[in-house]
Scaffold this motif. Sequence first.
Motif, PDB file in Angstrom:
ATOM      1  N   TYR A  49     -20.493  -8.500   8.373  1.00 13.21           N
ATOM      2  CA  TYR A  49     -19.717  -8.699   9.607  1.00 13.21           C
ATOM      3  C   TYR A  49     -20.594  -9.341  10.681  1.00 13.21           C
ATOM      4  CZ  TYR A  49     -17.215  -7.446  13.923  1.00 13.21           C
ATOM      5  OH  TYR A  49     -16.590  -7.482  15.159  1.00 13.21           O
ATOM      6  N   VAL A  50     -21.807  -8.835  10.825  1.00 10.94           N
ATOM      7  CA  VAL A  50     -22.720  -9.342  11.853  1.00 10.94           C
ATOM      8  C   VAL A  50     -23.109 -10.793  11.578  1.00 10.94           C
ATOM      9  CG1 VAL A  50     -25.033  -9.095  12.833  1.00 10.94           C
ATOM     10  CG2 VAL A  50     -23.624  -7.068  12.408  1.00 10.94           C
ATOM     11  N   LEU A  51     -23.496 -11.086  10.347  1.00 13.12           N
ATOM     12  CA  LEU A  51     -23.923 -12.449  10.014  1.00 13.12           C
ATOM     13  C   LEU A  51     -22.772 -13.443  10.163  1.00 13.12           C
ATOM     14  CD1 LEU A  51     -26.229 -11.853   6.902  1.00 13.12           C
ATOM     15  CD2 LEU A  51     -26.854 -11.977   9.326  1.00 13.12           C
ATOM     16  N   ASP A  52     -21.569 -13.016   9.744  1.00  9.90           N
ATOM     17  CA  ASP A  52     -20.407 -13.888   9.899  1.00  9.90           C
ATOM     18  C   ASP A  52     -20.068 -14.092  11.384  1.00  9.90           C
ATOM     19  OD1 ASP A  52     -20.217 -14.090   7.169  1.00  9.90           O
ATOM     20  OD2 ASP A  52     -18.556 -12.666   6.971  1.00  9.90           O
ATOM     21  N   TYR A  53     -20.196 -13.036  12.173  1.00 10.65           N
ATOM     22  CA  TYR A  53     -19.862 -13.095  13.600  1.00 10.65           C
ATOM     23  C   TYR A  53     -20.713 -14.128  14.326  1.00 10.65           C
ATOM     24  CZ  TYR A  53     -18.513 -11.314  18.237  1.00 10.65           C
ATOM     25  OH  TYR A  53     -18.020 -11.198  19.523  1.00 10.65           O
ATOM     26  N   PHE A  54     -22.006 -14.171  13.983  1.00  7.46           N
ATOM     27  CA  PHE A  54     -22.925 -15.089  14.649  1.00  7.46           C
ATOM     28  C   PHE A  54     -23.249 -16.315  13.797  1.00  7.46           C
ATOM     29  CE2 PHE A  54     -23.747 -11.032  16.831  1.00  7.46           C
ATOM     30  CZ  PHE A  54     -23.562 -11.441  18.143  1.00  7.46           C
ATOM     31  N   ILE A 374     -27.913 -10.971  16.521  1.00  2.23           N
ATOM     32  CA  ILE A 374     -28.222 -10.155  15.337  1.00  2.23           C
ATOM     33  C   ILE A 374     -29.247  -9.070  15.659  1.00  2.23           C
ATOM     34  CG2 ILE A 374     -27.598 -12.010  13.756  1.00  2.23           C
ATOM     35  CD1 ILE A 374     -30.554 -12.542  13.276  1.00  2.23           C
ATOM     36  N   LEU A 375     -30.147  -9.333  16.618  1.00  2.00           N
ATOM     37  CA  LEU A 375     -31.085  -8.280  17.025  1.00  2.00           C
ATOM     38  C   LEU A 375     -30.339  -7.145  17.730  1.00  2.00           C
ATOM     39  CD1 LEU A 375     -34.108 -10.420  18.307  1.00  2.00           C
ATOM     40  CD2 LEU A 375     -34.078  -8.912  16.316  1.00  2.00           C
ATOM     41  N   LEU A 376     -29.397  -7.502  18.574  1.00  2.00           N
ATOM     42  CA  LEU A 376     -28.583  -6.478  19.235  1.00  2.00           C
ATOM     43  C   LEU A 376     -27.812  -5.668  18.205  1.00  2.00           C
ATOM     44  CD1 LEU A 376     -27.264  -5.142  21.711  1.00  2.00           C
ATOM     45  CD2 LEU A 376     -25.598  -7.027  21.717  1.00  2.00           C
ATOM     46  N   ALA A 377     -27.225  -6.339  17.232  1.00  2.00           N
ATOM     47  CA  ALA A 377     -26.464  -5.646  16.191  1.00  2.00           C
ATOM     48  C   ALA A 377     -27.352  -4.677  15.413  1.00  2.00           C
ATOM     49  CB  ALA A 377     -25.848  -6.673  15.243  1.00  2.00           C
ATOM     50  N   ALA A 378     -28.584  -5.081  15.129  1.00  2.00           N
ATOM     51  CA  ALA A 378     -29.496  -4.215  14.376  1.00  2.00           C
ATOM     52  C   ALA A 378     -29.831  -2.960  15.173  1.00  2.00           C
ATOM     53  CB  ALA A 378     -30.767  -4.989  14.030  1.00  2.00           C
ATOM     54  N   ILE A 379     -30.012  -3.117  16.474  1.00  2.00           N
ATOM     55  CA  ILE A 379     -30.308  -1.943  17.315  1.00  2.00           C
ATOM     56  C   ILE A 379     -29.110  -0.997  17.341  1.00  2.00           C
ATOM     57  CG2 ILE A 379     -30.824  -1.170  19.666  1.00  2.00           C
ATOM     58  CD1 ILE A 379     -32.310  -3.865  20.061  1.00  2.00           C
ATOM     59  N   ILE A 380     -27.927  -1.563  17.525  1.00  2.00           N
ATOM     60  CA  ILE A 380     -26.702  -0.744  17.529  1.00  2.00           C
ATOM     61  C   ILE A 380     -26.548  -0.011  16.205  1.00  2.00           C
ATOM     62  CG2 ILE A 380     -24.181  -0.873  17.544  1.00  2.00           C
ATOM     63  CD1 ILE A 380     -24.450  -3.202  19.534  1.00  2.00           C
ATOM     64  N   VAL A 408     -21.890 -10.863  24.396  1.00  2.00           N
ATOM     65  CA  VAL A 408     -20.980  -9.820  23.927  1.00  2.00           C
ATOM     66  C   VAL A 408     -21.112  -8.590  24.807  1.00  2.00           C
ATOM     67  CG1 VAL A 408     -21.044 -10.603  21.525  1.00  2.00           C
ATOM     68  CG2 VAL A 408     -22.677  -8.870  22.295  1.00  2.00           C
ATOM     69  N   ASP A 409     -20.067  -7.762  24.775  1.00  2.71           N
ATOM     70  CA  ASP A 409     -20.102  -6.453  25.422  1.00  2.71           C
ATOM     71  C   ASP A 409     -20.629  -5.442  24.399  1.00  2.71           C
ATOM     72  OD1 ASP A 409     -19.065  -4.499  27.630  1.00  2.71           O
ATOM     73  OD2 ASP A 409     -18.286  -3.716  25.725  1.00  2.71           O
ATOM     74  N   ILE A 410     -21.633  -4.691  24.777  1.00  5.70           N
ATOM     75  CA  ILE A 410     -22.303  -3.796  23.821  1.00  5.70           C
ATOM     76  C   ILE A 410     -21.319  -2.814  23.203  1.00  5.70           C
ATOM     77  CG2 ILE A 410     -23.989  -1.942  23.571  1.00  5.70           C
ATOM     78  CD1 ILE A 410     -25.764  -3.357  25.562  1.00  5.70           C
ATOM     79  N   GLN A 411     -20.525  -2.158  24.026  1.00  3.23           N
ATOM     80  CA  GLN A 411     -19.631  -1.118  23.518  1.00  3.23           C
ATOM     81  C   GLN A 411     -18.543  -1.716  22.625  1.00  3.23           C
ATOM     82  OE1 GLN A 411     -20.614   1.927  24.346  1.00  3.23           O
ATOM     83  NE2 GLN A 411     -19.084   2.960  23.056  1.00  3.23           N
ATOM     84  N   GLU A 412     -17.942  -2.790  23.076  1.00  2.04           N
ATOM     85  CA  GLU A 412     -16.853  -3.407  22.315  1.00  2.04           C
ATOM     86  C   GLU A 412     -17.368  -3.988  20.993  1.00  2.04           C
ATOM     87  OE1 GLU A 412     -13.685  -7.147  22.739  1.00  2.04           O
ATOM     88  OE2 GLU A 412     -14.740  -6.388  24.518  1.00  2.04           O
TER      89      GLU A 412
END
Length: 543
Positions: A49-54, A374-380, A408-412
């Motif tokens: 999902y993350v890789l496709d998103y970005f 992708i760094l943000l996604a990894a932290i989340i 992006v919005d972190i929570q959303e």
Amino acid sequence: MSKPIYIIGHRNPDTDSICSAIAYTYLKDLLGEQVIPARAGKINAETKYVLDYFDVPTPKLILDMYPRAKDVMHEKIVVIHPWNTLRKLGQLIKEHSVKSIPVVESDGSLVGIVTVGDLAERYVNELGMQDLRETGVDYGGILRSLTGTLVCGGDLANRIEGRVKIAASRTQTMAKVIQPGDIVLVGNRTNAQLACIEVGAACLIITGGFEVAPEVIEAAKLAGTYVIKAPYDTYTCGRLINQSIPVRKVMKTTVTSFKPDDMVADIKSIFIRTGYRNYPVVQNGKVVGLIDRDRLIVPERDQVILVDHNERSQAVDGIEEAKIVEIVDHHRLGGLETSEPIFIRHEPVGSTATIVANMYWHQNIAMPRHIAGILLAAIISDTVLFKSPTATLKDRDTAARLAPIAGVDIQEFGMGMLTAGSVIAKLSPGEIISTDLKEFQIGEYHVAISQISVMDPEAILSQQSHLQDALQAICEKEQYNMAILLITGILGESTYLLYYGQPSGLIAAAFGEGRPDGTWYLPGVMSRKKQVVPPLIEAVRRL
């Protein structure tokens, strides 16, 4: 060109492992280093999902680091064709200092191999002028061996039918020495040349580089005789004609060869058993490389940078065959040994991505949107949207700084990502266990701990009996003492624990008595490394 450095995470990779490898590769590339991002297993639904998103490509899959034929072979290889002469073979051996040469057809297909030994044996057995009639030598082969000039003659592909003679006798006795169809070596004697043509010689080789008289050329044309002018003396020409034999007559047709993916460990045993110095590497019947003994003895090792792990049990298979040059991680130290000092960036934060992001800023290097994303996604992912006790203030601050760059919005974004990763409808019990599995040495016990984060833990718990069977199966297959599955509820911030293996009292000693259904309910437990592994280590000490 030097081999690239692979940046790779742990087996059964999670989002932090994959995204940190990609982002660190991007940073290293900007710093001028030759690096490639890699992964040690299949990506999960959340990471996809993350890789496709970005719009980020999936890293290269590497299942092991064991050196293979393709890692040690020479890609620039010397080959010879079966119709080439022994003289050509000798020239190639001398020019390239090789001990053996693959024999290939015009399309590159391997048909044999010829060695220095084959060439030497031919010379040892050579006592005089060789009978070329049975060797398949043609006039073109003789011309090439002599580096001569065709004065007159027909098709060079015609085979030699007679024997090789030297016109050393008087002209009057030539008819007794020369037979129709013979190849005759003759010097600067016009009468002798004409006499040879008259008795039916198939080919005259004029030695010494002398010019051929017009009347000889005219007689040769009328008789259909080949005339070749050679730059060498008669003795040398005799030696060189013996080298006009095609390689196909001396090559070995049974060839020991390897495929590009054959392991070096297997190749070494064959080298020892057979004793040759060089072997071809073949793919789809075509020669693509050559392995020599010297290069095989001390193969150049792959270089790797480990991210998000530092334990051998979690590393890609064959890590001991690679050269570790860096480690960037946030886990406990697990005892990997290196041959020399290396760079290590190790911090007690919730995600390796937090470390990598701050390495960009420390170097004052701006990151593009997809890297920040992708760094943000990894932290989340690793902090379960900061609900895990592993989350630190540095993780939160880093994420807050990355979000505007990623747009992006972190929570959303975080909830969308975690929801995508919690889809389990299509996963079998075995896949649930293997999706995020890490191995730990806890005391004297080899323990596998899997974790899956979901919105609804009850959906997985409904498969409890099948999950128990899968835990037993992986224990028996991989020889674990114990296999543990953590089913973590993202919304409820709690974990259910299932296990199989020995010692039977370990789980109770670490977490108290379980529920009647054979599971343990662990409220507030979100982190494998901080809330599950430490109690297990302490329980082993007590037991």
